[in-house]
Scaffold this active site. Sequence first.
Site, PDB file in Angstrom:
ATOM      1  N   LYS A   1       0.810  -1.187   0.000  1.00 35.73           N
ATOM      2  CA  LYS A   1       0.000   0.000   0.000  1.00 35.73           C
ATOM      3  C   LYS A   1       0.856   1.255   0.000  1.00 35.73           C
ATOM      4  O   LYS A   1       0.370   2.360  -0.308  1.00 35.73           O
ATOM      5  CB  LYS A   1      -0.870   0.029   1.280  1.00 35.73           C
ATOM      6  CG  LYS A   1      -1.746  -1.168   1.448  1.00 35.73           C
ATOM      7  CD  LYS A   1      -2.420  -1.142   2.824  1.00 35.73           C
ATOM      8  CE  LYS A   1      -3.050  -2.475   3.148  1.00 35.73           C
ATOM      9  NZ  LYS A   1      -3.382  -2.585   4.577  1.00 35.73           N
TER      10      LYS A   1
ATOM     11  N   ASP B   1      14.557   0.110   0.700  1.00 34.28           N
ATOM     12  CA  ASP B   1      15.197  -0.101   1.999  1.00 34.28           C
ATOM     13  C   ASP B   1      16.263  -1.185   1.825  1.00 34.28           C
ATOM     14  O   ASP B   1      17.331  -0.923   1.317  1.00 34.28           O
ATOM     15  CB  ASP B   1      14.101  -0.464   2.999  1.00 34.28           C
ATOM     16  CG  ASP B   1      14.573  -0.509   4.441  1.00 34.28           C
ATOM     17  OD1 ASP B   1      15.353   0.359   4.835  1.00 34.28           O
ATOM     18  OD2 ASP B   1      14.161  -1.423   5.176  1.00 34.28           O
TER      19      ASP B   1
ATOM     20  N   PHE C   1      13.378   5.181  10.660  1.00 32.50           N
ATOM     21  CA  PHE C   1      12.072   4.703  10.206  1.00 32.50           C
ATOM     22  C   PHE C   1      11.152   5.897  10.039  1.00 32.50           C
ATOM     23  O   PHE C   1      10.949   6.680  10.965  1.00 32.50           O
ATOM     24  CB  PHE C   1      11.490   3.700  11.202  1.00 32.50           C
ATOM     25  CG  PHE C   1      10.361   2.920  10.614  1.00 32.50           C
ATOM     26  CD1 PHE C   1      10.609   1.828   9.789  1.00 32.50           C
ATOM     27  CD2 PHE C   1       9.047   3.279  10.849  1.00 32.50           C
ATOM     28  CE1 PHE C   1       9.569   1.115   9.211  1.00 32.50           C
ATOM     29  CE2 PHE C   1       7.992   2.574  10.285  1.00 32.50           C
ATOM     30  CZ  PHE C   1       8.265   1.488   9.469  1.00 32.50           C
TER      31      PHE C   1
ATOM     32  N   ASP D   1       3.669   3.695   6.435  1.00 33.96           N
ATOM     33  CA  ASP D   1       2.994   3.407   7.698  1.00 33.96           C
ATOM     34  C   ASP D   1       3.952   2.922   8.776  1.00 33.96           C
ATOM     35  O   ASP D   1       5.059   2.484   8.511  1.00 33.96           O
ATOM     36  CB  ASP D   1       1.985   2.281   7.487  1.00 33.96           C
ATOM     37  CG  ASP D   1       2.686   0.932   7.250  1.00 33.96           C
ATOM     38  OD1 ASP D   1       3.507   0.862   6.316  1.00 33.96           O
ATOM     39  OD2 ASP D   1       2.431  -0.027   8.003  1.00 33.96           O
TER      40      ASP D   1
HETATM   41  P1  IMP Z   1      12.711  -3.589   1.326  1.00 34.65           P
HETATM   42  O1  IMP Z   1      12.293  -4.875   0.706  1.00 34.65           O
HETATM   43  O2  IMP Z   1      13.504  -3.810   2.583  1.00 34.65           O
HETATM   44  O3  IMP Z   1      13.438  -2.650   0.380  1.00 34.65           O
HETATM   45  O4  IMP Z   1      11.395  -2.946   1.877  1.00 34.65           O
HETATM   46  C1  IMP Z   1      10.687  -2.003   1.224  1.00 34.65           C
HETATM   47  C2  IMP Z   1       9.356  -1.800   1.894  1.00 34.65           C
HETATM   48  O5  IMP Z   1       9.477  -1.739   3.308  1.00 34.65           O
HETATM   49  C3  IMP Z   1       8.803  -0.465   1.491  1.00 34.65           C
HETATM   50  O6  IMP Z   1       8.023  -0.574   0.332  1.00 34.65           O
HETATM   51  C4  IMP Z   1       8.010  -0.059   2.712  1.00 34.65           C
HETATM   52  O7  IMP Z   1       6.692  -0.562   2.628  1.00 34.65           O
HETATM   53  C5  IMP Z   1       8.710  -0.700   3.867  1.00 34.65           C
HETATM   54  N1  IMP Z   1       9.603   0.254   4.563  1.00 34.65           N
HETATM   55  C6  IMP Z   1      10.950   0.301   4.515  1.00 34.65           C
HETATM   56  N2  IMP Z   1      11.441   1.321   5.243  1.00 34.65           N
HETATM   57  C7  IMP Z   1      10.384   1.961   5.761  1.00 34.65           C
HETATM   58  C8  IMP Z   1      10.229   3.131   6.594  1.00 34.65           C
HETATM   59  O8  IMP Z   1      11.180   3.817   7.017  1.00 34.65           O
HETATM   60  N3  IMP Z   1       8.945   3.461   6.910  1.00 34.65           N
HETATM   61  C9  IMP Z   1       7.854   2.762   6.480  1.00 34.65           C
HETATM   62  N4  IMP Z   1       7.949   1.680   5.685  1.00 34.65           N
HETATM   63  C10 IMP Z   1       9.199   1.273   5.336  1.00 34.65           C
HETATM   64 MG    MG Z   2       4.949  -0.817   4.559  1.00 36.14          MG
END
Ligand code: IMP
Ligand code: MG
Length: 188
Positions: free
Chosen positions: A49, A109, A158, A165
Site C-alpha cells: 500500500k 530499503d 524509520f 505506515d
Molecule cells: P525492502 O524490501 O527492505 O526494500 O522494503 C521495502 C518496503 O518496506 C517499502 O516498500 C516499505 O513498505 C517498507 N519500509 C521500509 N522502510 C520503511 C520506513 O522507514 N517506513 C515505512 N515503511 C518502510
Molecule cells: Mg509498509
Amino acid sequence: MNRDPVDMKNDMLKTLITKEELIATVARLGKEISRDYRGKTPVLVAVLKGAFIFMADLVRQLDIPCMVDFMVVSSYGKGMTTSGQVKIIKDLDTNIKEKDVIIVEDILDSGVTLSYLIGVLRQRGPASIKICTLFDKPERHVVEIQPEYRGLEVPNEFIVGYGLDYAEIYRNYPEIAVLKPSVYSDEQ
Ligand code: IMP
Ligand code: MG
C-alpha cells in the site's frame, strides 16, 4: 501497536521532509519520466500500500499517456524490519508483455522487495523495466539495486507519512516524519 493515536502530530518526533519538498520531488520525477518515455505509453506498477499516494501524485505530473496497475506484496510483518520473504498477495491485471514497465515504490530499503519483483516481472517479457522510488535508504541496501528514478535519499531512520505506515497507521500524514520512540515502545 496497542493504542490508537488520537493526534498524529503528537506522535511525531520531527518532520524530515515537508509537503513542499514532496511536491517538488514528485514534479521532478514526473518531468524525468515524461522526457524519457515521450512517444511511449508506459505501465506504472505501484507497490501497495505504501506507494498509493506517491502513485496518485506522480501520474498527474506526467504529460504522456500511461497505464496504471497495482501489486500487493508482503515482506514486512507489522513491525519495522523486513522478514526477507516476499509474497505476491495481489498480482497485476495487465499483460505487460512488450510493454514498458515502471515499478513505483515508496521506499527502497533493503532492496529485497524490488529485486524480487523485478525478477518476477522480467519473466513476463516486458519491453523494459525501470524503477521509480520516492525514497532511498542507501545505508540499508543488502541487494544491489540502482533505481533509474530516485526522489530523495533518507537517513537510516524509520519514517512515516505520505503513504508510509507504522503498523498500518500514519499513511495519511501529509509530510514525512519520524515517530517518537514512545510510540514504538508501546509495542512488544
Ligand atoms: P525492502 O524490501 O527492505 O526494500 O522494503 C521495502 C518496503 O518496506 C517499502 O516498500 C516499505 O513498505 C517498507 N519500509 C521500509 N522502510 C520503511 C520506513 O522507514 N517506513 C515505512 N515503511 C518502510
Ligand atoms: Mg509498509
